[in-house]
Design a protein around this motif. Structure first.
Motif, PDB file in Angstrom:
ATOM      1  N   LYS A 119       0.830  -1.210   0.000  1.00  0.00           N
ATOM      2  CA  LYS A 119       0.000   0.000   0.000  1.00  0.00           C
ATOM      3  C   LYS A 119       0.867   1.264   0.000  1.00  0.00           C
ATOM      4  N   ARG A 152       2.445   1.684  -3.445  1.00  0.00           N
ATOM      5  CA  ARG A 152       1.444   2.109  -4.426  1.00  0.00           C
ATOM      6  C   ARG A 152       1.012   3.566  -4.237  1.00  0.00           C
ATOM      7  N   THR A 199       2.729   4.289  -8.964  1.00  0.00           N
ATOM      8  CA  THR A 199       1.655   3.521  -9.605  1.00  0.00           C
ATOM      9  C   THR A 199       2.165   2.707 -10.795  1.00  0.00           C
ATOM     10  N   ASP A 253      -6.023  -5.995  -3.781  1.00  0.00           N
ATOM     11  CA  ASP A 253      -6.621  -4.716  -3.397  1.00  0.00           C
ATOM     12  C   ASP A 253      -5.576  -3.753  -2.842  1.00  0.00           C
ATOM     13  N   GLY A 260      -2.787  -3.342  -4.067  1.00  0.00           N
ATOM     14  CA  GLY A 260      -2.058  -2.768  -5.194  1.00  0.00           C
ATOM     15  C   GLY A 260      -1.152  -3.729  -5.935  1.00  0.00           C
ATOM     16  N   SER A 296     -13.636   5.724  -8.188  1.00  0.00           N
ATOM     17  CA  SER A 296     -12.411   5.310  -7.511  1.00  0.00           C
ATOM     18  C   SER A 296     -12.223   3.808  -7.694  1.00  0.00           C
ATOM     19  N   THR A 337      -9.438   0.301  -7.589  1.00  0.00           N
ATOM     20  CA  THR A 337      -8.152  -0.291  -7.230  1.00  0.00           C
ATOM     21  C   THR A 337      -7.436  -0.645  -8.536  1.00  0.00           C
ATOM     22  N   GLU A 379      -9.203  -3.592 -10.209  1.00  0.00           N
ATOM     23  CA  GLU A 379     -10.503  -3.197 -10.756  1.00  0.00           C
ATOM     24  C   GLU A 379     -10.319  -2.414 -12.055  1.00  0.00           C
ATOM     25  N   TYR A 394     -14.298  -9.810  -8.140  1.00  0.00           N
ATOM     26  CA  TYR A 394     -13.934  -8.506  -8.689  1.00  0.00           C
ATOM     27  C   TYR A 394     -14.999  -7.938  -9.615  1.00  0.00           C
TER      28      TYR A 394
END
Length: 230
Positions: free
Chosen positions: A64, A67, A71, A92, A94, A151, A153, A156, A195
């Motif tokens: 986390k 990330r 990115t 989730d 990252g 928003s 992840t 996603e 997902y």
């Protein structure tokens, strides 16, 4: 290709470092989460291989933190826990992919090369995709519907991008696994369905025109339709 291995098992570190060095990769190693995070943030790496269970700071927290500031770097999570819940937690946080211990070195190599191809492929020119009021910017990796930001992840977003580039096409779960996660997953898990449910809540909830549809016995299709048309 520069790789950072954050792992505290000496035997596994030795095998991975030796194998990847022989393949021509440049490997750096951190034996705990705090050191690994510090190295990840101070130096440029193309890929980070990150163990879930680490002394000092666990892999989820490290992932986390990385990330939140980077990115672009690829993250491959290593875990001894292969349940859907643990997989989803890592993704989730990252991570781009996961590998369950124990694993064969050839499988690790395949995942690294697959991630490398995908990460290279996202260096594309400016492009936006749209459908039913939904717009996805492939450069900024952002999405919005009817002007409202969504928003997402990292996982996603990859799933949404795959749907958007394959509009009006029935996609099987295996196709989704191979293209969103880059390699065959254990089909005993329901990570795809998990997902897709996440994505449905963010993309379709509150809108009369639905985009994600289940094709029973076959998979899913991404198209703009009123509910009574399905």
């Amino acid at each position: 290709m520069k790789i950072l291995l954050i792992e505290d098992e000496p035997g596994l570190v030795s095998v991975v470092v030796r194998g990847l060095t022989e393949l021509g990769f440049e490997i750096s190693v951190a034996a705990d989460g705090i050191t690994g995070l510090d190295m990840a943030l101070k130096h440029r790496f193309d890929l980070i291989i990150l163990d879930l269970m680490l002394p000092g700071m666990n892999g989820i927290t490290v992932c986390k933190e990385i990330r939140s500031q980077n990115t672009q770097v690829g993250i491959l999570m290593l875990t001894a826990l292969g349940t859907t819940e643990n997989i989803v937690t890592g993704l989730d946080a990252g991570a781009d992919d996961y590998l369950v211990k124990p694993f064969k070195f050839s499988e690790l190599e395949a995942r690294i090369r697959s991630l490398s191809r995908r990460l290279a492929g996202v260096q594309s020119s400016s492009k936006k995709l749209s459908l039913g009021g939904l717009e996805v910017d492939l450069n900024s990796k952002t999405a919005k519907r009817n002007g409202k930001s969504i928003s997402l992840t990292a996982t996603e977003y990859r799933l949404l991008e795959y749907f958007m580039t394959n509009q009006n096409k029935v996609l099987s779960r295996i196709e989704i696994l191979e293209n969103v996660w880059d390699i065959d997953f254990n089909m005993g898990t329901n990570v795809v369905d998990v997902y897709i449910n996440y994505l449905r809540k963010k993309v379709d909830t509150g809108y009369p025109v639905k985009l994600i549809h289940t094709v029973f016995g076959m998979g899913y299709i991404f198209k703009a339709e009123q509910p009574d048309e399905v």
